[in-house]
Design an enzyme around this catalytic site. Structure first.
Site, mmCIF file in Angstrom:
data_model
loop_
_atom_site.group_PDB
_atom_site.id
_atom_site.type_symbol
_atom_site.label_atom_id
_atom_site.label_comp_id
_atom_site.label_asym_id
_atom_site.label_seq_id
_atom_site.Cartn_x
_atom_site.Cartn_y
_atom_site.Cartn_z
ATOM 1 N N LYS A 1 0.863 -1.233 -0.058
ATOM 2 C CA LYS A 1 0.090 -0.072 -0.096
ATOM 3 C C LYS A 1 0.872 1.267 0.032
ATOM 4 C CE LYS A 1 -3.524 -2.895 0.164
ATOM 5 N NZ LYS A 1 -2.867 -3.963 0.386
HETATM 6 C C1 PLP Z 1 -9.405 -3.215 -1.613
HETATM 7 C C2 PLP Z 1 -8.616 -3.695 -0.352
HETATM 8 N N1 PLP Z 1 -9.195 -4.019 0.779
HETATM 9 C C3 PLP Z 1 -8.869 -4.793 1.679
HETATM 10 C C4 PLP Z 1 -7.425 -5.121 1.940
HETATM 11 C C5 PLP Z 1 -7.016 -6.055 3.106
HETATM 12 O O1 PLP Z 1 -6.196 -5.686 3.728
HETATM 13 P P1 PLP Z 1 -5.100 -6.318 4.656
HETATM 14 O O2 PLP Z 1 -4.133 -7.110 3.786
HETATM 15 O O3 PLP Z 1 -4.330 -5.406 5.619
HETATM 16 O O4 PLP Z 1 -5.858 -7.311 5.427
HETATM 17 C C6 PLP Z 1 -6.740 -4.933 0.657
HETATM 18 C C7 PLP Z 1 -5.284 -5.612 0.713
HETATM 19 O O5 PLP Z 1 -4.678 -6.031 0.048
HETATM 20 C C8 PLP Z 1 -7.384 -4.467 -0.479
HETATM 21 O O6 PLP Z 1 -6.538 -4.017 -1.559
#
Ligand code: PLP
Length: 418
Positions: free
Chosen positions: A193
């Site tokens: 990110k």
């Molecule tokens: C659009 C979206 N939502 C949620 C997430 C979930 O985040 P995390 O990997 O921190 O749980 C991601 C991560 O890749 C994402 O791209």
């Protein structure tokens, strides 16, 4: 002459990590206080990060959490999502979004995307039924979707709007930061990110009740007092916990990354728009529609071609011109190779996999008649765009010479494949 050196890896925040993040982590360790609610010499890093992130997004409240997936689960709990409800989400998504809905016992309903690669407002309207409780808009691949239109639909139809800004931290639309348009906005700080501590997430809202419910739900199900002790005598906030608290170490790192975020996104945006401008000369390339280019974080460039054969040929040629990254990264792919971002690649969704041994939530009588088909073909506009488009991550540390190489490779590929 093809480029010889792989492109830098795509992880935007990582390229900006330096002594500042190291000092922040050491500060927490020296204080021997890695837990957010109390410690030997608590530095209140999580609390400070929340204040700073709320100010950055222009929201009243921010709640730091352990991950984006945890933020989604917390948000849906706070919003009271459960059996008998349908939640609309886009065909271009991430698995965590569908998982959060299914885990709550509700039914995900796919809406198609348009040339923004985010929710198509007309498709959203067409998917609303008397069971619909809300809409999840995901700002995909670094750029905001048409959040103003989706917000208007949600308001008109009395639905909640949850913005998933995981891939778009720092993005904005007409001067307003993403996350603040919805009832709740969520973010991920996982390594891919725009800003990162390896893992982490945050939830923002302007609604005190939703904030307090989220605060209880992300932790052990109860609010805490100023000394960090659980409070049991507020029935409205006596809930169930998801166990996804943020720790002091990551919050300290995230405070530094947040200060760097505007530099990170402006570097990606500058590179991306230089490449986009060069591509405008080629009539065979269609560029992704961006609601507000000034609010694009620049993390990805998506180009679309007349048919799947042209898209694959351009992609192959770009790769042979050296537009590739190191093996531990993913870059320059036809979008059909983009895994769990494509609804029909989510095997658990397509197969209606259940959470328990009895078939939850698909078997619930409250959900009878609501269960959907999630196989390829359910969202034809998305299916076509995935086949005809190429995704290029725009690393946050591209030099002008790297950009020149990308532009030159596109020119060669487009001349050869038109
Ligand atoms: C659009 C979206 N939502 C949620 C997430 C979930 O985040 P995390 O990997 O921190 O749980 C991601 C991560 O890749 C994402 O791209």
């Amino acid at each position: 002459m093809p480029r010889q050196k792989p492109l830098p890896l795509e992880f935007p925040g990582v390229h900006y990590m330096d002594e500042d993040e190291i000092a922040a982590a050491v500060r927490v360790l020296r204080a021997k206080s890695p837990f957010r609610y109390y410690g030997v010499d608590l530095q209140r890093e999580v609390e400070s990060f929340e204040e700073e992130f709320a100010r950055f997004t222009g929201c009243r409240f921010a709640l730091a959490v352990g991950s984006g997936t945890g933020a989604l689960a917390t948000a849906l709990s706070a919003l009271g999502v459960g059996p008998g409800q349908e939640v609309i989400l886009p065909a271009y998504l991430w698995v965590s979004v569908a998982a959060a809905v299914v885990n709550q016992g509700a039914i995900p309903v796919l809406a198609d995307i348009d040339d923004t690669f985010c929710l198509d407002p007309a498709s959203v309207e067409s998917r609303i039924t008397p069971r619909t409780s809300g809409i999840i808009l995901i700002h995909m691949s670094g750029a905001p979707g048409d959040v103003e239109s989706i917000q208007a639909i949600a308001r008109k139809r009395g639905l909640f709007l949850l913005e998933d800004c995981s891939q778009c931290a720092g993005g904005s639309v007409h001067g307003k930061k993403v996350g603040g348009f919805g009832d709740i906005g969520i973010f991920s700080f996982q390594m891919n990110k725009n800003m990162t501590a390896g893992e982490g997430g945050c939830l923002v809202t302007n609604d005190l009740r939703l904030y307090r419910r989220s605060e209880a739900c992300h932790d052990l199900g109860y609010p805490r007092d100023d000394a960090g002790r659980l409070v049991f005598d507020e029935p409205e906030f006596c809930l169930w916990g998801k166990g996804c608290r943020m720790d002091e170490l990551r919050a300290a790192i995230l405070r530094v990354q947040l200060r760097k975020l505007p530099h990170i996104t402006s570097a990606m945006r500058r590179s991306k728009y230089r490449i986009r401008q060069a591509l405008q000369r080629f009539p065979g390339v269609q560029l992704r529609r961006i609601a507000d280019p000034l609010g694009d974080t620049g993390a990805f460039l998506i180009t679309t071609y007349r048919d799947r054969e042209t898209a694959s040929a351009v992609n192959r040629r770009l790769r042979s011109e050296g537009i590739v990254t190191l093996p531990q990264g993913i870059n320059n792919i036809v979008m059909t190779e983009w895994g769990l971002h494509l609804y029909y690649n989510n095997a658990s969704l397509v197969r209606h996999s259940s959470v328990d041994s009895a078939g939850f939530p698909w078997n619930l009588k409250e959900n009878a008649g609501a269960v959907q088909n999630y196989s390829k073909g359910a969202c034809p506009v998305a299916d076509g765009l995935f086949e005809r488009s190429i995704l290029l991550a725009v690393p946050s540390c591209l030099s002008p010479a790297d950009e020149d190489d990308i532009i030159a490779a596109f020119e060669t590929a487009l001349r050869a494949c038109q």
